[in-house]
Design a protein around this motif. Structure first.
Motif, mmCIF file in Angstrom:
data_model
loop_
_atom_site.group_PDB
_atom_site.id
_atom_site.type_symbol
_atom_site.label_atom_id
_atom_site.label_comp_id
_atom_site.label_asym_id
_atom_site.label_seq_id
_atom_site.Cartn_x
_atom_site.Cartn_y
_atom_site.Cartn_z
ATOM 1 N N LEU A 1 0.827 -1.213 0.000
ATOM 2 C CA LEU A 1 0.000 0.000 0.000
ATOM 3 C C LEU A 1 0.858 1.259 0.000
ATOM 4 O O LEU A 1 0.480 2.288 -0.571
ATOM 5 N N LEU A 2 2.036 1.171 0.605
ATOM 6 C CA LEU A 2 2.942 2.330 0.580
ATOM 7 C C LEU A 2 3.351 2.656 -0.857
ATOM 8 O O LEU A 2 3.470 3.819 -1.232
ATOM 9 N N VAL A 3 3.572 1.617 -1.664
ATOM 10 C CA VAL A 3 3.909 1.849 -3.075
ATOM 11 C C VAL A 3 2.736 2.535 -3.781
ATOM 12 O O VAL A 3 2.931 3.400 -4.638
ATOM 13 N N ASP A 4 1.537 2.185 -3.385
ATOM 14 C CA ASP A 4 0.363 2.825 -3.990
ATOM 15 C C ASP A 4 0.227 4.303 -3.623
ATOM 16 O O ASP A 4 -0.545 5.033 -4.249
ATOM 17 N N TYR A 5 0.971 4.721 -2.615
ATOM 18 C CA TYR A 5 0.983 6.144 -2.225
ATOM 19 C C TYR A 5 1.770 6.984 -3.251
ATOM 20 O O TYR A 5 1.498 8.173 -3.430
ATOM 21 N N ILE A 6 2.718 6.365 -3.939
ATOM 22 C CA ILE A 6 3.648 7.133 -4.798
ATOM 23 C C ILE A 6 2.929 8.000 -5.840
ATOM 24 O O ILE A 6 3.250 9.192 -5.966
ATOM 25 N N PRO A 7 1.959 7.462 -6.599
ATOM 26 C CA PRO A 7 1.336 8.329 -7.619
ATOM 27 C C PRO A 7 0.553 9.510 -7.048
ATOM 28 O O PRO A 7 0.211 10.427 -7.786
ATOM 29 N N GLN A 8 0.300 9.505 -5.742
ATOM 30 C CA GLN A 8 -0.359 10.677 -5.137
ATOM 31 C C GLN A 8 0.603 11.856 -5.023
ATOM 32 O O GLN A 8 0.184 13.005 -4.999
ATOM 33 N N ILE A 9 1.911 11.552 -4.927
ATOM 34 C CA ILE A 9 2.872 12.644 -4.758
ATOM 35 C C ILE A 9 3.676 12.900 -6.037
ATOM 36 O O ILE A 9 4.194 13.995 -6.233
ATOM 37 N N ALA A 10 3.798 11.890 -6.890
ATOM 38 C CA ALA A 10 4.446 12.054 -8.196
ATOM 39 C C ALA A 10 3.365 11.708 -9.208
ATOM 40 O O ALA A 10 3.098 10.539 -9.472
#
Ligand code: 0GY
Length: 314
Positions: A284-293
């Motif tokens: 789920l942490l990896v799924d956070y990435i497109p929210q910031i990039a």
């Protein structure tokens, strides 16, 4: 499911949260060649004892377990950062680098009396930086006095300096950090207080630090460490049913990625030392990435181009 591992002959710090075993498969597909640019190994304690001066005793987290996570999440490479529980004994880090088949680089901790031979051996193992910890709960002494001496020894190797500090300490340390002549990487955006305004003076000082010092990079990692609201979005913050994780950290990290796309790095921070509140599922942490990039180009710079330029000279 928490991992529940033992920690060799050591007893874990009371209340220690173990890393999460069985992370979900990320919905976000990482770009090819992605680098997890901030993670650690812990021990195993039976083979690589924890340092006597440590401030915590963790759950073991081995190189094999780290590489299994790398493959599961879809990363190609790792930057393994020496954890403070190992002090300046980099044996567990070097062992992990040696087993990585060239797919990991390292950031070590060294003392001011480190010799050129020791630095050369670390370089051959894949170390490319030294970490200086200014977070008071993690160290006995703030390393202001040893930094210059160590930097003079590592600069000829082309290494950089990693600094870890908290936002409240930046005003006092601003000039000192600005004087570091090598590349500098700041861990976790200098730990902003995310209850404050991302456009306010405290985070503004951090942005100014990046703006005035083109040699300074930062990891936009650790939402789970910085967040106050936690991983779940509030219902009113979910536009069109889109799930927003760590919504209080997103404006800080996105701002940095957008203004400094060529000087940002991202890492899982596995196995997540010293979390008190919740242990994240790394998928789920990896799924956070497109929210910031938020674009493919920003994602490629953050996850592939930037770490490979800094650590592999690509
Ligand atoms: C992190 C953060 C922490 C710990 C360490 O080396 C460490 O012990 O880095 C922390 O406690 O905030 O980056 O892993």
């Amino acid at each position: 499911m928490p991992h529940g591992d033992t920690t060799g002959p050591f007893t874990k710090t009371e209340g220690w949260l173990d890393w999460y075993d069985g992370p979900s498969a990320p919905a976000f597909t990482l770009p090819e060649g992605a680098v997890d640019a901030h993670c650690h190994v812990f021990g195993p304690g039976a083979q690589f004892p924890y340092a006597p001066e440590r401030k915590y005793t963790p759950c073991d987290a081995s190189a094999e377990q780290l590489f299994a996570l790398r493959d599961h999440l879809g990363f190609e490479r790792n930057i393994i950062v020496q954890a403070t529980c190992h002090g300046a004994d980099n044996s567990a880090l070097v062992d992990a680098l040696n087993r990585s088949e060239g797919r990991a680089r390292g950031v070590a901790t060294v003392r001011r009396d480190v010799t050129d031979e020791q630095l050369k051996a670390l370089h051959e193992a894949g170390v490319r930086g030294v970490r200086f910890n200014f977070v008071k709960r993690l160290v006995d002494r703030i390393p202001t006095d040893s930094l210059d001496e160590i930097v003079a020894k590592i600069a000829p190797l082309g290494w950089h300096v990693v600094i870890y500090f908290e936002a409240a300490d930046l005003p006092e340390l601003y000039d000192f950090f600005s004087s570091i002549p090598t590349d500098v990487v700041v861990d976790h955006m200098g730990r902003p207080d995310v209850t404050k305004d991302p456009n306010g003076p405290e985070f503004g000082l951090f942005l100014r630090f990046l703006r005035e010092n083109p040699n300074v990079w930062t990891k936009v990692s650790c939402p789970e460490r910085l967040s106050v609201t936690g991983p779940r979005a509030l219902p009113e913050e979910i536009p069109n049913g889109e799930h927003i994780m760590y919504s209080d950290v997103v404006p800080f990290a996105r701002r940095v990625v957008e203004e400094f796309p060529d000087r940002v790095l991202w890492g899982t921070d596995w196995p997540h030392p010293n979390l008190k509140d919740h242990m994240p599922d790394d998928g789920l942490l990896v799924d956070y990435i497109p929210q910031i990039a938020t674009t493919a180009e920003r994602q490629r710079k953050l996850l592939v181009d930037n770490p490979r330029r800094l650590y592999w000279n690509d």
